[in-house]
Design a protein around this motif. Structure first.
Motif, PDB file in Angstrom:
ATOM      1  N   MET A 129      -6.335 -33.551  75.345  1.00 56.99           N
ATOM      2  CA  MET A 129      -5.245 -32.778  74.808  1.00 56.99           C
ATOM      3  C   MET A 129      -4.073 -32.595  75.628  1.00 56.99           C
ATOM      4  O   MET A 129      -4.254 -31.880  76.512  1.00 56.99           O
ATOM      5  CB  MET A 129      -5.564 -31.837  73.856  1.00 56.99           C
TER       6      MET A 129
ATOM      7  N   THR B 223      -3.086 -22.952  71.384  1.00 55.30           N
ATOM      8  CA  THR B 223      -3.316 -23.013  72.524  1.00 55.30           C
ATOM      9  C   THR B 223      -3.966 -21.726  73.327  1.00 55.30           C
ATOM     10  O   THR B 223      -5.066 -21.987  74.204  1.00 55.30           O
ATOM     11  CB  THR B 223      -2.272 -23.673  73.631  1.00 55.30           C
TER      12      THR B 223
ATOM     13  N   ARG C  51      -7.977 -21.052  72.985  1.00 53.35           N
ATOM     14  CA  ARG C  51      -8.959 -22.188  73.370  1.00 53.35           C
ATOM     15  C   ARG C  51      -8.933 -22.611  74.823  1.00 53.35           C
ATOM     16  O   ARG C  51      -7.821 -22.194  75.522  1.00 53.35           O
ATOM     17  CB  ARG C  51      -8.486 -23.543  72.228  1.00 53.35           C
TER      18      ARG C  51
ATOM     19  N   ARG D 276     -10.562 -29.635  75.491  1.00 46.38           N
ATOM     20  CA  ARG D 276      -9.682 -30.140  74.467  1.00 46.38           C
ATOM     21  C   ARG D 276      -9.472 -31.711  74.369  1.00 46.38           C
ATOM     22  O   ARG D 276      -8.840 -32.028  75.517  1.00 46.38           O
ATOM     23  CB  ARG D 276      -8.718 -29.044  74.154  1.00 46.38           C
ATOM     24  N   TYR D 277      -9.649 -32.312  73.409  1.00 48.95           N
ATOM     25  CA  TYR D 277      -9.619 -33.802  73.437  1.00 48.95           C
ATOM     26  C   TYR D 277      -8.955 -33.978  72.020  1.00 48.95           C
ATOM     27  O   TYR D 277      -8.951 -33.535  71.161  1.00 48.95           O
ATOM     28  CB  TYR D 277     -10.872 -34.599  73.577  1.00 48.95           C
TER      29      TYR D 277
ATOM     30  N   TRP E 145      -8.768 -34.081  66.460  1.00 45.88           N
ATOM     31  CA  TRP E 145      -8.869 -33.448  67.891  1.00 45.88           C
ATOM     32  C   TRP E 145     -10.001 -32.563  68.030  1.00 45.88           C
ATOM     33  O   TRP E 145     -10.613 -32.470  66.855  1.00 45.88           O
ATOM     34  CB  TRP E 145      -7.711 -32.396  68.105  1.00 45.88           C
TER      35      TRP E 145
ATOM     36  N   ALA F 268     -11.762 -28.976  70.171  1.00 52.85           N
ATOM     37  CA  ALA F 268     -11.447 -28.132  71.164  1.00 52.85           C
ATOM     38  C   ALA F 268     -12.320 -26.809  71.178  1.00 52.85           C
ATOM     39  O   ALA F 268     -13.150 -26.824  70.072  1.00 52.85           O
ATOM     40  CB  ALA F 268      -9.745 -27.293  71.010  1.00 52.85           C
TER      41      ALA F 268
ATOM     42  N   HIS G 125     -16.691 -24.418  68.844  1.00 53.32           N
ATOM     43  CA  HIS G 125     -15.952 -25.569  68.698  1.00 53.32           C
ATOM     44  C   HIS G 125     -15.324 -25.723  67.211  1.00 53.32           C
ATOM     45  O   HIS G 125     -15.985 -25.161  66.315  1.00 53.32           O
ATOM     46  CB  HIS G 125     -16.527 -26.788  69.081  1.00 53.32           C
TER      47      HIS G 125
ATOM     48  N   PHE H 119     -16.599 -34.365  73.622  1.00 56.04           N
ATOM     49  CA  PHE H 119     -16.738 -32.820  73.851  1.00 56.04           C
ATOM     50  C   PHE H 119     -18.096 -32.425  74.411  1.00 56.04           C
ATOM     51  O   PHE H 119     -17.885 -31.442  75.369  1.00 56.04           O
ATOM     52  CB  PHE H 119     -16.545 -32.257  72.764  1.00 56.04           C
TER      53      PHE H 119
END
Length: 409
Positions: free
Chosen positions: A251, A285, A288, A293-294, A307, A309, A325, A346
């Protein structure tokens, strides 16, 4: 050495190999002791002599790349072509192997070697490993042999390797690494002895850069010990698998609006969370972990489809490997394997980072989420009954967790 000096140096070595002269890059003693060059290969009899003579690597990446018939392979810094030619034999006539090199002399030598070997499924390209002249998602495997350590921008090299790999693609290279940060005296001693240490990354930094480029399942196995904390190593990693026309990547700040839009769409279903309105990006943000994070993106439009995270569960050291998560897929794109791909990436990235337990909470009515998590190794460990009133209904929350089988044992 500067970039132009490196090209000039290897161009001179290519001319030596072509002329039948002895070629040694990282110190003649090191070559004679079998640490560098062609000593690690068992298939030299099938190759042109000039390709063997021009081998300047520190291992045999082809031996660990697990190449399969029909695959497309890219060799970063292909030199005289030894790894390209060996790869070409493994992928067969249905496969293809590209070699990229910045030295025109090396490219000329490699092309002559390929012609002599009768390799019709290879192509040598002029370019740099920091800017590979191939399209996105065009190869299955990236290999390299003692070249990445020479680059002045290793982050760019690894980002390019990730860019050209298809989802699920593999990265397998031989390189020179340092066990830890080398003090100037140790680095100078190693350079005097083997010659090519100036750009060797410490192993933890190599891992960090691979993760930042989007790779998971990172493995770095030290091989030859060159003293002063310097080793040859085999470095392996994987680009996360994904459904067709989807790519999983880290991310970025530029994803903020789309990530929050997917988040809000999930909240609007009433089955994702007790929350009803997403936070501002700054709050999202800050809450996390930065490295776990993807996003899942449409490869055609770049649109964020989902997403995943994580947040730390506690600042206490004992909980360093425990995270909580969240995974969201836009309701319009669910039931297409995107959530599974995100969660699998993840989990792998978490294990690379030392996470031994992932936990979360799921509404009992959210059968799809529960099934997804259970399919990837999560189990229900308890139920918090009537824990909150959401949209006029008291809701139970199932507590789920996944314990790693490889980390924290």
């Amino acid at each position: 050495m500067a970039h132009d000096e490196i090209i000039a140096h290897y161009s001179a070595l290519a001319r030596d190999a072509d002329a039948g002269r002895t070629v040694a890059d990282c110190g003649q003693d090191a070559f004679e002791q079998g640490r560098f060059g062609a000593a690690g290969y068992a298939e030299l009899g099938v190759l042109p002599e000039a390709a063997v003579r021009a081998s300047l690597g520190c291992g045999n990446p082809v031996a660990v790349a697990e190449l399969r018939d029909g695959e497309v392979v890219l060799d970063l810094g292909s030199g005289g072509g030894i790894d390209v030619l060996l790869s070409a034999r493994r992928v067969g006539a249905r496969g293809k192997v590209y070699g990229v090199d910045a030295s025109l002399d090396m490219l000329a030598l490699a092309r002559r070697n390929a012609e002599q070997a009768g390799a019709a499924n290879v192509e040598f390209l002029h370019g740099t490993i920091e800017r590979v002249p191939l399209p996105d998602r065009s190869v299955d495997v990236v290999i390299s042999n003692c070249v990445i350590n020479l680059s002045g921008d290793k982050a760019a090299v690894l980002a390019e390797a990730s860019r050209v790999l298809r989802p699920g693609g593999r990265f397998g290279v031989s390189d020179v690494v340092a066990e830890g940060a080398l003090d100037p005296e140790a680095r100078a001693a190693a350079e005097r002895r083997i010659g090519c240490v100036a750009g060797a990354l410490p192993v933890p930094e190599y891992r960090r850069l691979l993760a930042a480029a989007g790779f998971t399942n990172v493995r770095i196995a030290l091989t030859a010990d060159h003293g002063d904390g310097v080793h040859s190593a085999l470095v392996q990693a994987v680009k996360p698998a994904a459904p067709p026309q989807v790519e999983i990547r880290p991310m970025r700040a530029g994803d903020a609006d789309q990530v929050l839009a997917v988040y809000q769409a999930g909240l609007d279903t009433g089955q994702a969370s007790f929350e009803t309105v997403v936070p501002r990006w700054e709050g999202f943000t800050a809450a996390r972990l930065p490295g776990l994070r993807y996003v899942a993106c449409d490869t055609g439009t770049g649109q964020v489809l989902g997403w995943v995270a994580a947040a730390a569960v506690s600042a206490r050291p004992v909980y360093a490997g425990v995270v909580e998560h969240s995974v969201y897929v836009h309701p319009d794109r669910q039931a297409r394997g995107i959530g599974r791909a995100l969660l699998a990436a993840f989990i792998a990235a978490g294990e690379d980072a030392g996470v031994w337990m992932i936990q979360s909470g799921v509404f009992g009515e959210n059968a799809a989420s529960l099934a997804l998590h259970q399919a990837l190794g999560f189990r229900v460990v308890g139920t918090r009954e009537r824990v909150g009133c959401h949209r006029g209904l008291w809701r139970d929350v199932l507590l789920i967790e996944r314990r790693s089988a490889v980390t924290g044992l």
